[in-house]
Design an enzyme around this catalytic site. Structure first.
Site, PDB file in Angstrom:
ATOM      1  N   GLU A 163      28.398 110.318  -1.741  1.00  0.00           N
ATOM      2  CA  GLU A 163      28.911 111.912  -2.651  1.00  0.00           C
ATOM      3  C   GLU A 163      30.210 112.088  -1.995  1.00  0.00           C
ATOM      4  OE1 GLU A 163      26.144 115.259  -3.126  1.00  0.00           O
ATOM      5  OE2 GLU A 163      24.326 114.102  -3.604  1.00  0.00           O
ATOM      6  N   ASP A 220      20.727 106.333  -2.355  1.00  0.00           N
ATOM      7  CA  ASP A 220      21.207 107.408  -1.436  1.00  0.00           C
ATOM      8  C   ASP A 220      21.478 107.412  -0.336  1.00  0.00           C
ATOM      9  OD1 ASP A 220      21.931 108.762  -4.061  1.00  0.00           O
ATOM     10  OD2 ASP A 220      20.535 109.811  -3.929  1.00  0.00           O
ATOM     11  N   ASP A 249      18.219 110.353  -3.673  1.00  0.00           N
ATOM     12  CA  ASP A 249      18.350 112.628  -2.771  1.00  0.00           C
ATOM     13  C   ASP A 249      16.723 113.611  -3.684  1.00  0.00           C
ATOM     14  OD1 ASP A 249      20.454 113.140  -3.887  1.00  0.00           O
ATOM     15  OD2 ASP A 249      20.825 112.896  -1.769  1.00  0.00           O
ATOM     16  N   SER A 250      17.150 113.176  -4.877  1.00  0.00           N
ATOM     17  CA  SER A 250      16.465 113.847  -6.712  1.00  0.00           C
ATOM     18  C   SER A 250      15.170 113.613  -6.113  1.00  0.00           C
ATOM     19  CB  SER A 250      16.885 113.496  -7.218  1.00  0.00           C
ATOM     20  OG  SER A 250      16.475 112.853  -7.498  1.00  0.00           O
ATOM     21  N   LYS A 275      24.649 104.943  -2.244  1.00  0.00           N
ATOM     22  CA  LYS A 275      25.862 105.695  -3.053  1.00  0.00           C
ATOM     23  C   LYS A 275      25.698 106.957  -2.415  1.00  0.00           C
ATOM     24  CE  LYS A 275      23.309 108.557  -6.701  1.00  0.00           C
ATOM     25  NZ  LYS A 275      23.367 109.801  -6.483  1.00  0.00           N
ATOM     26  N   GLU A 285      29.100 113.194 -12.478  1.00  0.00           N
ATOM     27  CA  GLU A 285      27.755 114.006 -12.378  1.00  0.00           C
ATOM     28  C   GLU A 285      28.544 115.439 -13.130  1.00  0.00           C
ATOM     29  OE1 GLU A 285      24.762 113.985 -10.717  1.00  0.00           O
ATOM     30  OE2 GLU A 285      23.874 115.913 -11.090  1.00  0.00           O
TER      31      GLU A 285
HETATM   32  O1  KIV Z   1      19.553 111.257  -6.557  1.00  0.00           O
HETATM   33  C1  KIV Z   1      19.819 111.315  -8.041  1.00  0.00           C
HETATM   34  O2  KIV Z   1      19.270 111.380  -8.929  1.00  0.00           O
HETATM   35  C2  KIV Z   1      20.802 111.709  -8.307  1.00  0.00           C
HETATM   36  C3  KIV Z   1      21.007 111.580  -9.757  1.00  0.00           C
HETATM   37  C4  KIV Z   1      21.376 112.513 -10.167  1.00  0.00           C
HETATM   38  C5  KIV Z   1      22.337 110.532  -9.842  1.00  0.00           C
HETATM   39  O3  KIV Z   1      22.483 110.780  -7.387  1.00  0.00           O
HETATM   40 NA    NA Z   2      21.457 112.152  -5.348  1.00  0.00          NA
END
Ligand code: KIV
Ligand code: NA
Length: 262
Positions: free
Chosen positions: A114, A83, A44-45, A112, A180
């Site tokens: 959080e 994500d 989600d970056s 993934k 992280e």
């Molecule tokens: O969204 C992302 O790029 C991430 C990484 C920083 C692990 O979750």
């Molecule tokens: Na992320």
């Protein structure tokens, strides 16, 4: 050869490092796949990196599905990790399952999410229903409003909380634990004690694998560069060369160096 959860566990068992980079489109997916990156993280970056928003919170499920489909078309062998987006999984295991199922239908092989020990129930719910999970602990960017910024987590007495999180999530069946921005000795301790392979970003060299944001390691992202980032373009001269240098540096344990570590 197709990378699966079994491949990842085998690599970790043999002490061979796992490489992961973020990826948001088909062209980069093909290039990263070709360079031998085992895991393509559709993170989600993509909010900050692709959309120019100032956190990961505005990223929607629709955005994720679009970018996962793009990456899935370009990747041949890599495992695609998607994500879960803010607000789409925290309410209940059921809500998380519905969201995760759609990410898998778009082409992800693992999701993934959080959050610490309290996400163990959701993790178990997904795993029992066929959805591999990567747990993301330590600095969890979706918590930026709680953290009051992007700060290193698990310092001093806070370390035990992160250890407990990692244990609870691995016991619940997480296939990977991503940490992280935590102190390197803490990441090492967790890697040695939990049964899931670990992935680090700003977590030192002693995790089972490493991840970076693609645009950070290519020196493209215009924002402030975090301590843990290395610009692999500087010496490589080409994007392909930079990605290959990253894979090599992670595999031979020269990245991250002390200067990238808390
Ligand atoms: O969204 C992302 O790029 C991430 C990484 C920083 C692990 O979750
Ligand atoms: Na992320």
């Amino acid at each position: 050869m197709k990378i699966t959860v079994n491949t990842l566990h085998k690599l970790a068992e043999e002490g061979r490092k796992i490489t992961m980079l973020t990826c948001y489109d088909a062209s980069f997916a093909s290039l990263l796949d070709e360079a031998g990156v085992e895991i393509l993280l559709v993170g989600d970056s993509l909010g900050p990196v692709m959309q120019g928003v100032d956190s990961t919170l505005p990223v929607s499920e629709e955005d994720m599905l679009y970018h996962i489909r793009c990456v899935a078309r370009g990747a041949k062998n890599a495992l695609i990790l998607g994500d879960m987006t803010f607000g789409a999984y925290q309410e209940s295991p059921q809500q998380a399952f519905a969201h995760a199922a759609r990410l898998l239908q778009a082409g992800a092989h693992m999701v993934k999410l959080e959050g610490g020990a309290y996400m163990a129930e959701t993790t178990r719910f997904l795993v029992e229903r066929g959805i591999p999970v990567c747990s993301h602990i330590g600095l969890t960017p979706q918590f930026v409003n709680m953290f009051g910024g992007y700060r290193v987590q698990g310092r001093g007495e806070d370390a035990q909380r992160i250890v407990n999180d990692a244990k609870a999530l691995a016991d619940a069946g997480a296939s990977l634990v991503l940490m992280e921005c935590v102190p390197a000795p803490l990441a090492k301790e967790i890697t040695e004690t939990v049964k899931a392979p670990t992935i680090g970003i700003g977590a030192g060299a002693d995790t089972s694998g490493q991840v970076l944001v693609l645009h950070d390691m290519l020196g493209v992202y215009p924002g402030k560069k975090a301590k843990f980032v290395k610009n692999f373009m500087e010496e490589a001269g080409s994007i392909q060369g930079a990605v290959e240098a990253y894979v090599k540096a992670v595999k031979d344990k020269t990245f991250p160096a002390a200067e990238h570590t808390y």
